[in-house]
Motif scaffolding. Sequence first.
Motif, PDB file in Angstrom:
ATOM      1  N   SER A  50       0.829  -1.200   0.000  1.00  0.00           N
ATOM      2  CA  SER A  50       0.000   0.000   0.000  1.00  0.00           C
ATOM      3  C   SER A  50       0.866   1.253   0.000  1.00  0.00           C
ATOM      4  O   SER A  50       1.798   1.366   0.797  1.00  0.00           O
ATOM      5  N   VAL A  53      -0.704   5.421   3.444  1.00  0.00           N
ATOM      6  CA  VAL A  53      -1.425   4.554   4.378  1.00  0.00           C
ATOM      7  C   VAL A  53      -1.996   5.307   5.570  1.00  0.00           C
ATOM      8  O   VAL A  53      -2.422   4.701   6.538  1.00  0.00           O
ATOM      9  N   GLY A  57      -5.998   6.386   3.155  1.00  0.00           N
ATOM     10  CA  GLY A  57      -5.144   5.243   2.911  1.00  0.00           C
ATOM     11  C   GLY A  57      -5.250   4.197   4.001  1.00  0.00           C
ATOM     12  O   GLY A  57      -5.181   2.984   3.725  1.00  0.00           O
ATOM     13  N   ASP A  60      -8.177   2.172   3.261  1.00  0.00           N
ATOM     14  CA  ASP A  60      -7.943   1.252   2.146  1.00  0.00           C
ATOM     15  C   ASP A  60      -7.125   0.041   2.591  1.00  0.00           C
ATOM     16  O   ASP A  60      -7.359  -1.081   2.123  1.00  0.00           O
ATOM     17  N   VAL A  61      -6.169   0.255   3.497  1.00  0.00           N
ATOM     18  CA  VAL A  61      -5.410  -0.875   4.038  1.00  0.00           C
ATOM     19  C   VAL A  61      -6.352  -1.803   4.812  1.00  0.00           C
ATOM     20  O   VAL A  61      -6.300  -3.032   4.654  1.00  0.00           O
ATOM     21  N   ILE A  69      -0.777  -8.193   3.911  1.00  0.00           N
ATOM     22  CA  ILE A  69      -0.236  -6.841   3.748  1.00  0.00           C
ATOM     23  C   ILE A  69       1.276  -6.960   3.942  1.00  0.00           C
ATOM     24  O   ILE A  69       1.761  -7.083   5.068  1.00  0.00           O
ATOM     25  N   THR A 111      -2.186  -0.835  -3.646  1.00  0.00           N
ATOM     26  CA  THR A 111      -3.180   0.222  -3.487  1.00  0.00           C
ATOM     27  C   THR A 111      -2.460   1.566  -3.452  1.00  0.00           C
ATOM     28  O   THR A 111      -1.365   1.678  -2.887  1.00  0.00           O
ATOM     29  N   SER A 113      -3.117   5.488  -2.407  1.00  0.00           N
ATOM     30  CA  SER A 113      -4.011   6.392  -1.673  1.00  0.00           C
ATOM     31  C   SER A 113      -3.268   7.649  -1.256  1.00  0.00           C
ATOM     32  O   SER A 113      -3.369   8.114  -0.122  1.00  0.00           O
TER      33      SER A 113
END
Length: 456
Positions: A50, A53, A57, A60-61, A69, A111, A113
């Motif tokens: 990611s 974060v 963010g 999203d994590v 992860i 991801t 963010s």
Amino acid sequence: MKEIALSRRAFLAATTTSTLIAGATRAYAINTASVIPRKLSPNEKLNIASIGVGGMGAGDVKGCSGENIVALCDVDAKQAEESFYRHPDAKKYKDFRKMLEEMDKEIDAVTVSTPDHMHAPAAYMAMHLGKHVRVQKPLTQTIAEARLLAKTAREKGVVNAMGNQGHSGDGIRELCEMVWAGAIGQVKESHTWTNRPIWPQGIADPLPPAPVPESLDWDLWLGPAPVREYGDGYAPFKWRGWWDFGCGAIGDMACHIMDPVFWALKLYEAPSYTVEVVEQEGMSKQTFPNKSVIKYEFPARGDMEAVTVYWYDGGLLPKRPEGVPEDEKLADGDNGSLFIGTDGILTTGTYGGDSRLLPAARMKDYKKPDPTIERIPGENPYLHWINACKNGTVASSDFSYAGPLTEVANMGNVALLAGVGQKLEFDVASMKITNNEAANQYLTKPYRAGWDFMKF
């Protein structure tokens, strides 16, 4: 540092052998000629990295926390504290380029963010390494970047999605079915509004210099943006109002609120359209306006007649339609859309939910059409993207849809830069403003040396 402006041709040129993203002290060179995504079974867990974060963010994590992860990247250690705490075994980075280079073989999906200006560089590098990607809205800061990411995703065969969660909801699908079934006849106008900005805009000068917080790597935060001194009020949230970093109110909310309009009216089928600023207040070279009204005109699409689409922000609102009582709420109140048809009026909320005919009495005997659009299980965009990565299917709001949606939204900002009174005619296929050559410069932007990722 020297800035390099990318022409539209250069920006869209295909990279066939390698990509090089240079840092201040070293270069990250990646051979991308034959990189393909790793094949996974539905029972395997994705290895997800990611980028960005903190804030959204962090959400999203969390949305992906049922998978592995394996890496977390953020330029601000303080903002990343929660995600770092929740995933102690994940490797921690400040520079996403270093993370992707070092952990290439350990990452399946990424991801993104970050602030808007970092979306394209991060997603582009990840896709060129064969990583599936999920990028926060708006997909990109510029029209050229949106076109590039959609093209790259298609060429690399990676699963991709934009983070406008309402697109995965049942509500927006019901709305489309209502419109397509002729609930209000031919739609002639739509009006979409938001209470954004809820951060400062209309600022004429850069913020006063201030000490950089110890937790923040300011140079990495700037990334491809022009160099400026740190000031209290850019990071971690108010960057949205600054041209160098964000996309203003329309960038923050149009990929949510205009999504029902874009989908239901099939605006993606329009070969061209016009956009102009009706009014704006407070815009400067540094920041977006405090408020604006933007008008789009789309030609006929299939069996849909030509339609005029309006955008309002900064508290500006459309006129209440005749025949709708004052005590009936339009959309969600501060945010939402109206559809004006030849046989009635329809309103919907921020994410396409609570769609209803107006006045309310028209809903008494109305029966919604039977579903014709696939529903997303649990209305969960994260799981839908994750499963698509494993199954090789198409994720909700993939870039073939999200790219054109982002383009339409950000063309409002292009119109702001062109100025009030300039009606721009945009040809979609050629990605060119055909009646104002000078305005084409606003379809892309300069990139700071070391971040000009399409130069190569």
